[in-house]
Each structure stands twice: as structure tokens, then as C-alpha cells.
Design a protein around this motif. Structure first.
Motif, PDB file in Angstrom:
ATOM      1  N   UNK A 150       0.848  -1.186   0.000  1.00 17.93           N
ATOM      2  CA  UNK A 150       0.000   0.000   0.000  1.00 17.93           C
ATOM      3  C   UNK A 150       0.887   1.239   0.000  1.00 17.93           C
ATOM      4  N   UNK A 151       0.708   2.126  -0.995  1.00 13.75           N
ATOM      5  CA  UNK A 151       1.408   3.409  -1.039  1.00 13.75           C
ATOM      6  C   UNK A 151       0.412   4.513  -0.752  1.00 13.75           C
ATOM      7  N   UNK A 152       0.743   5.332   0.231  1.00 11.81           N
ATOM      8  CA  UNK A 152      -0.147   6.399   0.668  1.00 11.81           C
ATOM      9  C   UNK A 152       0.696   7.449   1.379  1.00 11.81           C
ATOM     10  N   UNK A 153       0.275   8.712   1.324  1.00 11.49           N
ATOM     11  CA  UNK A 153       0.985   9.777   2.030  1.00 11.49           C
ATOM     12  C   UNK A 153       0.189  10.377   3.178  1.00 11.49           C
ATOM     13  N   UNK A 154      -1.117  10.266   3.140  1.00 11.36           N
ATOM     14  CA  UNK A 154      -1.959  10.897   4.160  1.00 11.36           C
ATOM     15  C   UNK A 154      -1.893  10.186   5.496  1.00 11.36           C
ATOM     16  N   UNK A 155      -1.677  10.939   6.553  1.00 10.33           N
ATOM     17  CA  UNK A 155      -1.577  10.380   7.901  1.00 10.33           C
ATOM     18  C   UNK A 155      -2.885   9.683   8.314  1.00 10.33           C
ATOM     19  N   UNK A 156      -4.067  10.325   8.122  1.00 10.34           N
ATOM     20  CA  UNK A 156      -5.306   9.621   8.477  1.00 10.34           C
ATOM     21  C   UNK A 156      -5.482   8.330   7.668  1.00 10.34           C
ATOM     22  N   UNK A 157      -5.130   8.365   6.387  1.00  9.06           N
ATOM     23  CA  UNK A 157      -5.275   7.179   5.539  1.00  9.06           C
ATOM     24  C   UNK A 157      -4.312   6.072   5.990  1.00  9.06           C
ATOM     25  N   UNK A 158      -3.080   6.423   6.300  1.00  7.51           N
ATOM     26  CA  UNK A 158      -2.113   5.415   6.761  1.00  7.51           C
ATOM     27  C   UNK A 158      -2.613   4.729   8.033  1.00  7.51           C
TER      28      UNK A 158
END
Length: 190
Positions: free
Chosen positions: A78-86
Motif C-alpha cells: 500500500x502506497x499512501x501519504x496521508x496520515x489519516x489514511x495510513x
């Protein structure tokens, strides 16, 4: 939001409501996710999910990658940058007890750095920001795509397919357009 099919069918994932606009969270609806997996498994592609290494770009809640794991994928990144999403991705992985089959990376999909090849890619960028095209080119250039990779691209409108990829199908589900791409074969590209 829940897992639609496979070994974790019916598992409820962490709630996000209608999404978090500030965090750019716009979860793929259960209906669209079910349509995507029906198309992948019954659409003449064999079963690209079984045993696959899955890459979930702009992963959001991680629902697409987790659905793939439930349906037999071997591993999901999983690649993601958003803190809430992580935080949501990690919570959903724990709910599914899939820690040993997942990797969560805080990386921008449009500049991911070097990676390992994946055979099935979910690309669900924020709509209307032209990030999908940039991300697809970046992951291709950095080794994230297997030579025969299938890409499932969700957008609000049909995307312009970058050079080096062949469009296999596209379908509209409400305000979502799902486009299936394949890395172009070297023979066809020559």
C-alpha cells in the motif's frame, strides 16, 4: 465498508463515513469494488488475483488491496501519504489479521522511488487532479510493474492512457470510471 468476497467476506473495515475531504479519502464503494473484482475474475483475464503481488496506489483505506488478499492474492503493498489514511490502512490490516502479507509505505505514488514488480495494480487517485497518469509513469519507470501487469484505474472520467500501456476495458459505475490496462508487450511497443 466491508470485504465483499473471499476468505474475509463480510468483515467490516474501519469506518470513514462519507470520506475525509481534507485527507482526500474517497473510499471505493462496496458496489464498485464488487464490480471491479467480478470484472477481473470473470472478464477473460484468467484470475489475475490468485497468488498476485498487489500494489495499491493512493491506497486510502486499503480496501482494494485487502479485498485482493481476501480473494487469494499473496501480498499487498500500500502506497499512501496521508496520515489519516495510513492509520486507517494499518487498522484495516489488523482487523483482517493480514500483517504478514502486507507492506505499508508512506510514499507519494507520483515519485515512489525504486520498487519490486507487482502483477496487479490498483490506481485510485484523487479525481480531477491528473495524478493517475503521473503515478503510472513513475511506478513503471521505477520497477514496480511486472512485465504482464494489469492495472485497474479508477477516475471520474475516462483517463488518457499513457504510452506503454494498452487499454483492455473500461466501465462506468455512477460517477466512477474503471479502466483496465495492461503493460504493453515489448513486441507491440517495437
Amino acid at each position: 465498508m466491508r470485504i465483499i468476497g473471499g476468505t474475509s467476506r463480510g468483515l467490516h473495515l474501519a469506518p470513514v463515513g462519507a470520506g475525509d475531504v481534507a485527507a482526500h479519502l474517497r473510499p471505493t464503494s462496496d458496489r464498485v469494488r464488487e464490480a471491479i473484482f467480478n470484472l477481473l475474475i470473470n472478464g477473460g483475464y484468467g484470475n489475475p488475483v490468485a497468488g498476485a503481488r498487489v500494489l495499491d496506489l493512493f491506497a486510502g483505506t486499503g480496501a482494494l488491496g485487502l479485498e485482493a488478499l481476501s480473494r487469494g492474492a499473496a501480498h499487498a503493498t500500500f502506497l499512501e501519504t496521508g496520515i489519516p489514511a495510513l492509520a486507517l490502512i494499518k487498522r484495516n490490516i489488523a482487523l483482517m489479521r493480514a500483517e504478514g502479507r502486507t507492506t505499508v509505505l508512506k510514499r507519494d505514488a507520483t515519485s515512489p522511488g525504486p520498487g519490486t514488480p507487482h502483477g496487479l495494480v490498483f490506481l485510485d487517485p484523487p479525481y480531477g487532479k491528473s495524478l493517475g497518469h503521473s503515478a503510472l509513469i513513475a511506478v513503471a519507470a521505477n520497477g514496480w510493474l511486472a512485465p504482464d501487469a494489469l492495472i485497474v484505474w479508477e477516475e471520474g472520467v475516462p483517463p488518457a492512457v499513457p504510452q506503454g500501456f494498452d487499454e483492455l476495458d473500461h466501465r462506468k459505475y455512477g460517477d466512477t470510471v474503471v479502466t483496465i490496462l495492461k503493460v504493453a508487450s515489448q513486441k507491440a511497443a517495437s
